[in-house]
Design a protein around this motif. Structure first.
Motif, mmCIF file in Angstrom:
data_model
loop_
_atom_site.group_PDB
_atom_site.id
_atom_site.type_symbol
_atom_site.label_atom_id
_atom_site.label_comp_id
_atom_site.label_asym_id
_atom_site.label_seq_id
_atom_site.Cartn_x
_atom_site.Cartn_y
_atom_site.Cartn_z
ATOM 1 N N ILE A 179 -37.504 -104.070 49.225
ATOM 2 C CA ILE A 179 -37.103 -103.343 50.430
ATOM 3 C C ILE A 179 -37.667 -103.901 51.734
ATOM 4 N N SER A 180 -38.452 -104.978 51.650
ATOM 5 C CA SER A 180 -39.025 -105.520 52.894
ATOM 6 C C SER A 180 -37.959 -106.107 53.813
ATOM 7 N N ASN A 181 -36.842 -106.570 53.233
ATOM 8 C CA ASN A 181 -35.760 -107.133 54.047
ATOM 9 C C ASN A 181 -34.839 -106.069 54.633
ATOM 10 N N GLY A 182 -35.070 -104.832 54.266
ATOM 11 C CA GLY A 182 -34.260 -103.756 54.825
ATOM 12 C C GLY A 182 -33.561 -102.933 53.763
ATOM 13 N N VAL A 183 -33.097 -101.772 54.168
ATOM 14 C CA VAL A 183 -32.376 -100.856 53.283
ATOM 15 C C VAL A 183 -30.939 -100.742 53.779
ATOM 16 N N ASN A 184 -29.995 -100.792 52.857
ATOM 17 C CA ASN A 184 -28.586 -100.652 53.224
ATOM 18 C C ASN A 184 -28.258 -99.188 53.514
ATOM 19 N N VAL A 185 -27.843 -98.930 54.739
ATOM 20 C CA VAL A 185 -27.478 -97.575 55.154
ATOM 21 C C VAL A 185 -25.993 -97.567 55.526
ATOM 22 N N PRO A 186 -25.176 -96.692 54.912
ATOM 23 C CA PRO A 186 -23.750 -96.625 55.262
ATOM 24 C C PRO A 186 -23.563 -96.349 56.751
ATOM 25 N N PHE A 187 -22.568 -97.000 57.328
ATOM 26 C CA PHE A 187 -22.342 -96.934 58.779
ATOM 27 C C PHE A 187 -22.178 -95.504 59.282
ATOM 28 N N PHE A 188 -21.430 -94.679 58.546
ATOM 29 C CA PHE A 188 -21.153 -93.321 59.029
ATOM 30 C C PHE A 188 -22.367 -92.397 58.923
ATOM 31 N N ALA A 189 -23.450 -92.884 58.304
ATOM 32 C CA ALA A 189 -24.686 -92.090 58.304
ATOM 33 C C ALA A 189 -25.240 -91.982 59.719
ATOM 34 N N PHE A 190 -24.873 -92.933 60.584
ATOM 35 C CA PHE A 190 -25.354 -92.928 61.960
ATOM 36 C C PHE A 190 -24.648 -91.886 62.818
ATOM 37 N N THR A 191 -23.648 -91.202 62.245
ATOM 38 C CA THR A 191 -23.003 -90.110 62.975
ATOM 39 C C THR A 191 -23.812 -88.824 62.858
ATOM 40 N N GLY A 192 -24.672 -88.756 61.834
ATOM 41 C CA GLY A 192 -25.450 -87.547 61.603
ATOM 42 C C GLY A 192 -24.697 -86.486 60.826
ATOM 43 N N ILE A 193 -23.452 -86.770 60.442
ATOM 44 C CA ILE A 193 -22.632 -85.815 59.690
ATOM 45 C C ILE A 193 -22.868 -86.039 58.206
ATOM 46 N N SER A 194 -23.380 -85.028 57.517
ATOM 47 C CA SER A 194 -23.853 -85.180 56.136
ATOM 48 C C SER A 194 -22.766 -85.680 55.185
ATOM 49 N N PHE A 195 -21.568 -85.062 55.230
ATOM 50 C CA PHE A 195 -20.552 -85.422 54.244
ATOM 51 C C PHE A 195 -19.945 -86.804 54.494
ATOM 52 N N LEU A 196 -20.264 -87.420 55.631
ATOM 53 C CA LEU A 196 -19.794 -88.781 55.901
ATOM 54 C C LEU A 196 -20.878 -89.831 55.655
ATOM 55 N N SER A 197 -22.090 -89.376 55.318
ATOM 56 C CA SER A 197 -23.231 -90.290 55.258
ATOM 57 C C SER A 197 -23.134 -91.352 54.169
ATOM 58 N N GLY A 198 -22.247 -91.161 53.188
ATOM 59 C CA GLY A 198 -22.113 -92.141 52.114
ATOM 60 C C GLY A 198 -20.981 -93.128 52.316
ATOM 61 N N TYR A 199 -20.327 -93.055 53.479
ATOM 62 C CA TYR A 199 -19.148 -93.888 53.703
ATOM 63 C C TYR A 199 -19.413 -94.957 54.768
ATOM 64 N N GLY A 200 -18.574 -95.989 54.725
ATOM 65 C CA GLY A 200 -18.662 -97.041 55.729
ATOM 66 C C GLY A 200 -19.391 -98.275 55.214
ATOM 67 N N SER A 201 -19.235 -99.365 55.951
ATOM 68 C CA SER A 201 -19.919 -100.603 55.593
ATOM 69 C C SER A 201 -21.430 -100.430 55.730
ATOM 70 N N ASN A 202 -22.167 -101.153 54.905
ATOM 71 C CA ASN A 202 -23.626 -101.037 54.927
ATOM 72 C C ASN A 202 -24.230 -101.736 56.137
ATOM 73 N N VAL A 203 -25.198 -101.072 56.712
ATOM 74 C CA VAL A 203 -25.955 -101.634 57.836
ATOM 75 C C VAL A 203 -27.399 -101.792 57.384
ATOM 76 N N LYS A 204 -27.950 -102.980 57.572
ATOM 77 C CA LYS A 204 -29.325 -103.260 57.149
ATOM 78 C C LYS A 204 -30.315 -102.627 58.120
ATOM 79 N N VAL A 205 -31.183 -101.755 57.599
ATOM 80 C CA VAL A 205 -32.194 -101.102 58.424
ATOM 81 C C VAL A 205 -33.574 -101.477 57.893
ATOM 82 N N LYS A 206 -34.383 -102.122 58.729
ATOM 83 C CA LYS A 206 -35.742 -102.481 58.320
ATOM 84 C C LYS A 206 -36.654 -101.280 58.512
ATOM 85 N N VAL A 207 -37.340 -100.895 57.436
ATOM 86 C CA VAL A 207 -38.094 -99.645 57.483
ATOM 87 C C VAL A 207 -39.537 -99.756 57.016
#
Length: 221
Positions: free
Chosen positions: A120-148
């Motif tokens: 996980i040092s290179n980042g975690v894949n987060v679905p794009f629609f998770a950035f909307t803050g809407i729970s039921f959309l959080s699993g959809y969309g292309s993955n965005v690499k987030v370093k955490v």
């Protein structure tokens, strides 16, 4: 009289324009502040939860892999515990092989830390629609690499349990308990999560009476 009226009208228009300007600035500020609050309280929290869930699963997987690598099917119960009996077959003394146990602890802790960092040092894949803050959309969309990940620390210890399975028969189970502390950092949210994983690494049935001191206090405590 006309001059006074014109001055009054000019002052009234200027006051109205100033109020509109103030209201516009206030509205812009309120919108920006609302977006900030939504981003901080909703979006960041959702992203953090996704990263934390992923880190928990990675930690559990890393522990199991590290245990397999460290033990390599070559460690037996007798390598970890020394049992002495009297002439009647009752157990009078039990002790751990400290050198062996400490070596295994170090190997598992080191391997677990390396595996987690590599994963996980290179980042975690987060679905794009998770950035909307809407729970039921959080699993959809292309993955965005987030370093955490800021830091990973791992502590490893042995524990054991005694379970009666018959008359003068006691099942002794040995576990390795691994605690992984992972510092996760997303914008406006920096927190340490703790992942606890226990893996059974050996057990045997002891024949003979086991002293109460071991039954009550364990062997690795």
């Amino acid at each position: 009289m006309i001059e006074c009226t014109e001055n009054f009208i000019y002052y009234k228009k200027r006051k109205k324009k100033s109020f509109k300007r103030f209201f516009s600035l206030f509205l812009i500020f309120a919108i920006i502040f609302s977006i900030y609050l939504y981003y901080n309280k909703v979006i960041c929290k959702q992203i953090f939860n996704i990263c934390a869930d992923y880190s928990y699963s990675v930690s559990a997987e890393a522990v199991n892999t590290a245990v397999l690598l460290s033990l390599d099917n070559s460690v037996e119960y007798s390598d970890l515990v020394i049992v002495e009996k009297n002439g009647s077959g009752d157990i009078v003394f039990m002790s751990t092989n400290s050198l062996k146990v400490n070596k295994i602890n170090r190997n598992i802790a080191s391997s677990t830390s390396i595996l987690i960092k590599n994963k996980i040092s290179n980042g975690v894949n987060v679905p794009f629609f998770a950035f909307t803050g809407i729970s039921f959309l959080s699993g959809y969309g292309s993955n965005v690499k987030v370093k955490v990940v800021n830091n990973v620390s791992v502590v490893c210890n042995f524990s054991s349990t005694f379970t009666s399975v018959g008359i003068n028969q006691t099942l002794h189970s040995i576990y390795v308990d691994v605690i992984s502390k992972i510092n996760l950092s997303v914008p406006f949210n920096n927190k340490q999560i703790e992942c606890k994983t226990s893996v059974l690494i050996g057990e045997t049935v002891l024949i003979g009476k086991v002293p109460d001191i071991y039954l009550n206090e364990g062997l690795f405590n």
